[in-house]
Design a protein around this motif. Structure first.
Motif, PDB file in Angstrom:
ATOM      1  N   UNK A  35      13.495  54.710  28.197  1.00  0.00           N
ATOM      2  CA  UNK A  35      12.929  54.412  26.879  1.00  0.00           C
ATOM      3  C   UNK A  35      13.218  55.563  25.936  1.00  0.00           C
ATOM      4  N   UNK A  36      13.492  55.237  24.683  1.00  0.00           N
ATOM      5  CA  UNK A  36      13.797  56.203  23.630  1.00  0.00           C
ATOM      6  C   UNK A  36      12.894  55.931  22.435  1.00  0.00           C
ATOM      7  N   UNK A  37      12.351  56.996  21.842  1.00  0.00           N
ATOM      8  CA  UNK A  37      11.627  56.844  20.573  1.00  0.00           C
ATOM      9  C   UNK A  37      12.313  57.700  19.517  1.00  0.00           C
ATOM     10  N   UNK A  38      12.148  57.302  18.245  1.00  0.00           N
ATOM     11  CA  UNK A  38      12.806  58.083  17.192  1.00  0.00           C
ATOM     12  C   UNK A  38      11.848  58.473  16.071  1.00  0.00           C
ATOM     13  N   UNK A  39      12.383  59.258  15.129  1.00  0.00           N
ATOM     14  CA  UNK A  39      11.576  59.807  14.046  1.00  0.00           C
ATOM     15  C   UNK A  39      11.129  58.734  13.047  1.00  0.00           C
ATOM     16  N   UNK A  40      11.735  57.558  13.108  1.00  0.00           N
ATOM     17  CA  UNK A  40      11.386  56.484  12.178  1.00  0.00           C
ATOM     18  C   UNK A  40      10.320  55.547  12.729  1.00  0.00           C
ATOM     19  N   UNK A  41       9.873  55.783  13.970  1.00  0.00           N
ATOM     20  CA  UNK A  41       8.812  54.961  14.549  1.00  0.00           C
ATOM     21  C   UNK A  41       9.304  53.839  15.438  1.00  0.00           C
ATOM     22  N   UNK A  42      10.593  53.812  15.724  1.00  0.00           N
ATOM     23  CA  UNK A  42      11.138  52.753  16.580  1.00  0.00           C
ATOM     24  C   UNK A  42      11.213  53.201  18.034  1.00  0.00           C
ATOM     25  N   UNK A  43      11.136  52.213  18.929  1.00  0.00           N
ATOM     26  CA  UNK A  43      11.218  52.453  20.368  1.00  0.00           C
ATOM     27  C   UNK A  43      12.261  51.504  20.942  1.00  0.00           C
ATOM     28  N   UNK A  44      13.116  52.031  21.822  1.00  0.00           N
ATOM     29  CA  UNK A  44      14.202  51.264  22.418  1.00  0.00           C
ATOM     30  C   UNK A  44      14.131  51.391  23.933  1.00  0.00           C
ATOM     31  N   UNK A  45      14.484  50.317  24.623  1.00  0.00           N
ATOM     32  CA  UNK A  45      14.570  50.359  26.078  1.00  0.00           C
ATOM     33  C   UNK A  45      15.964  49.926  26.498  1.00  0.00           C
ATOM     34  N   UNK A  46      16.571  50.746  27.351  1.00  0.00           N
ATOM     35  CA  UNK A  46      17.920  50.486  27.846  1.00  0.00           C
ATOM     36  C   UNK A  46      17.872  50.205  29.347  1.00  0.00           C
ATOM     37  N   UNK A  47      18.704  49.269  29.786  1.00  0.00           N
ATOM     38  CA  UNK A  47      18.941  49.044  31.210  1.00  0.00           C
ATOM     39  C   UNK A  47      20.086  49.962  31.620  1.00  0.00           C
ATOM     40  N   UNK A  48      19.858  50.786  32.622  1.00  0.00           N
ATOM     41  CA  UNK A  48      20.859  51.794  32.968  1.00  0.00           C
ATOM     42  C   UNK A  48      22.060  51.231  33.718  1.00  0.00           C
ATOM     43  N   UNK A  49      21.857  50.196  34.508  1.00  0.00           N
ATOM     44  CA  UNK A  49      22.988  49.634  35.251  1.00  0.00           C
ATOM     45  C   UNK A  49      23.997  48.988  34.313  1.00  0.00           C
ATOM     46  N   UNK A  50      23.496  48.188  33.365  1.00  0.00           N
ATOM     47  CA  UNK A  50      24.383  47.500  32.429  1.00  0.00           C
ATOM     48  C   UNK A  50      24.678  48.333  31.184  1.00  0.00           C
ATOM     49  N   UNK A  51      23.903  49.405  30.980  1.00  0.00           N
ATOM     50  CA  UNK A  51      23.982  50.255  29.792  1.00  0.00           C
ATOM     51  C   UNK A  51      23.679  49.475  28.515  1.00  0.00           C
ATOM     52  N   UNK A  52      22.884  48.406  28.663  1.00  0.00           N
ATOM     53  CA  UNK A  52      22.576  47.535  27.525  1.00  0.00           C
ATOM     54  C   UNK A  52      21.220  47.882  26.918  1.00  0.00           C
ATOM     55  N   UNK A  53      21.131  47.747  25.600  1.00  0.00           N
ATOM     56  CA  UNK A  53      19.860  47.842  24.905  1.00  0.00           C
ATOM     57  C   UNK A  53      19.132  46.510  25.100  1.00  0.00           C
ATOM     58  N   UNK A  54      17.997  46.533  25.790  1.00  0.00           N
ATOM     59  CA  UNK A  54      17.319  45.281  26.145  1.00  0.00           C
ATOM     60  C   UNK A  54      16.130  44.959  25.257  1.00  0.00           C
ATOM     61  N   UNK A  55      15.512  45.983  24.649  1.00  0.00           N
ATOM     62  CA  UNK A  55      14.333  45.740  23.804  1.00  0.00           C
ATOM     63  C   UNK A  55      14.272  46.776  22.699  1.00  0.00           C
ATOM     64  N   UNK A  56      13.828  46.327  21.520  1.00  0.00           N
ATOM     65  CA  UNK A  56      13.578  47.211  20.387  1.00  0.00           C
ATOM     66  C   UNK A  56      12.204  46.882  19.828  1.00  0.00           C
ATOM     67  N   UNK A  57      11.385  47.909  19.634  1.00  0.00           N
ATOM     68  CA  UNK A  57      10.040  47.712  19.087  1.00  0.00           C
ATOM     69  C   UNK A  57       9.881  48.565  17.836  1.00  0.00           C
ATOM     70  N   UNK A  58       9.340  47.956  16.785  1.00  0.00           N
ATOM     71  CA  UNK A  58       9.075  48.658  15.525  1.00  0.00           C
ATOM     72  C   UNK A  58       7.581  48.594  15.233  1.00  0.00           C
TER      73      UNK A  58
END
Length: 324
Positions: free
Chosen positions: A168-191
């Motif tokens: 999971x990654x969070x940023x300075x703009x308030x967004x949160x992202x979740x990546x699947x490591x096997x596929x290297x795909x962004x699977x979810x974005x939360x604002x």
């Protein structure tokens, strides 16, 4: 319902500047990283320093400890990353992530997270990417993959799921992202937040993610992944009560409680099922980092956690019983 927590212990030799990260290891030690450039390991029975690293010339901004308590990964303000073998007291890996002469497009890391499987680690950057690096001492810091959020905003925190399959990654703009490591795909974005998200915490079963923000709120997200690949339902609860930035959060190993530290100089303990604060503890300064003990609480108790903050002291807190 209310819960009482008491300050059971504080460290004997505090840091000379703010503590920006703290962890409670499986070996019942605490590890702290400070703006004074040092990283220390503490005995949780005595509060004495058991090991420490020589000071870096800049602040240490991020810390991640392996599930078995054998290794600590930490990162400096300049993007230098170290892997510390806590059993042998040796640095077994060092990487200058800012060195563009070594890797084209190199990005200085800010927050780092050691994958629970121990083979890789993740680092956030100002570009909005998560870089995946080798954690093997023989190839430490070799970039293995770049996970792209699609948002060019500074990455504040990154944390692996307990099973090591997602980050999971969070940023300075308030967004949160979740990546699947096997596929290297962004699977979810939360604002879900209106301001910077400084801290992320997974539940031990990987089904929930708690986010802490400068908007004074914590938000609980359902991040379950299904066999079909459909993500969880996202934000399911908002925890309010802090009067300033929420700087850090952690979920108890049994998933019942969360703890948060804030710039309002308080620590709050939250009952996640009741969506309510059940304890508020006053501190002398801003509370930059909180972490539960990985040991499940004894029957009839609410467990224990460790904190670090503006005054440079590591403090251990334990449950003192239950009241209504």
């Amino acid at each position: 319902m209310s819960l009482a927590f008491v300050n059971a212990l504080e460290c004997k030799e505090p840091h000379s500047d703010e503590i920006w990260a703290v962890a409670w290891t499986a070996n019942n030690t605490a590890v702290s990283a400070s703006a004074d450039g040092t990283v220390k390991q503490w005995d949780s029975a005595s509060g004495q320093v058991s090991m420490s690293r020589p000071p870096h010339n800049l602040a240490i901004v991020s810390l991640s400890v392996s599930p078995d308590g054998s290794f600590a990964l930490f990162n400096g303000l300049d993007g230098t990353t170290w892997l510390w073998d806590l059993q042998a007291d040796n640095v077994v890996g060092r990487h200058e992530s800012y060195d563009r002469s070594a890797v084209q497009g190199a990005e200085p890391s800010w927050s780092v997270s050691l994958n629970p499987n121990g083979a890789t680690y993740a680092g956030t950057s100002s570009s909005g990417n998560v870089n995946i690096y080798s954690a093997n001492p023989d190839s430490f810091g070799t970039r293995k993959a770049v996970l792209t959020s699609g948002r060019s905003r500074h990455g504040m925190d990154c944390v692996h799921s307990p099973d090591g399959t997602r980050v999971a990654l969070s940023n300075e703009a308030g967004q949160v992202f979740i990546f699947d490591l096997e596929s290297q795909a962004l699977t979810s974005t939360y604002s879900s937040h209106a301001m910077c998200v400084r801290s992320l915490a997974w539940s031990s079963d990987g089904q929930l993610l708690l986010t802490a923000s400068d908007d004074k709120r914590l938000i609980l997200h359902d991040v379950r992944s299904t066999p079909s690949g459909k993500p969880g339902s996202g934000a399911v609860a908002t925890l309010t009560g802090h009067s300033s930035w929420v700087l850090s959060t952690s979920i108890s190993p049994d998933g019942r409680l969360a703890v948060s530290g804030s710039a309002d100089k308080t620590i709050k303990v939250w009952d996640l099922s009741a969506r309510a604060a059940v304890s508020t503890l006053q501190e002398s300064g801003e509370v930059w980092s909180v972490a539960w003990s990985p040991k499940p609480p004894a029957p009839g108790t609410a467990g224990a956690f460790v904190t670090g903050g503006q005054d440079g002291y590591v403090r251990w807190w334990r449950s003192a019983g239950t009241g209504v």
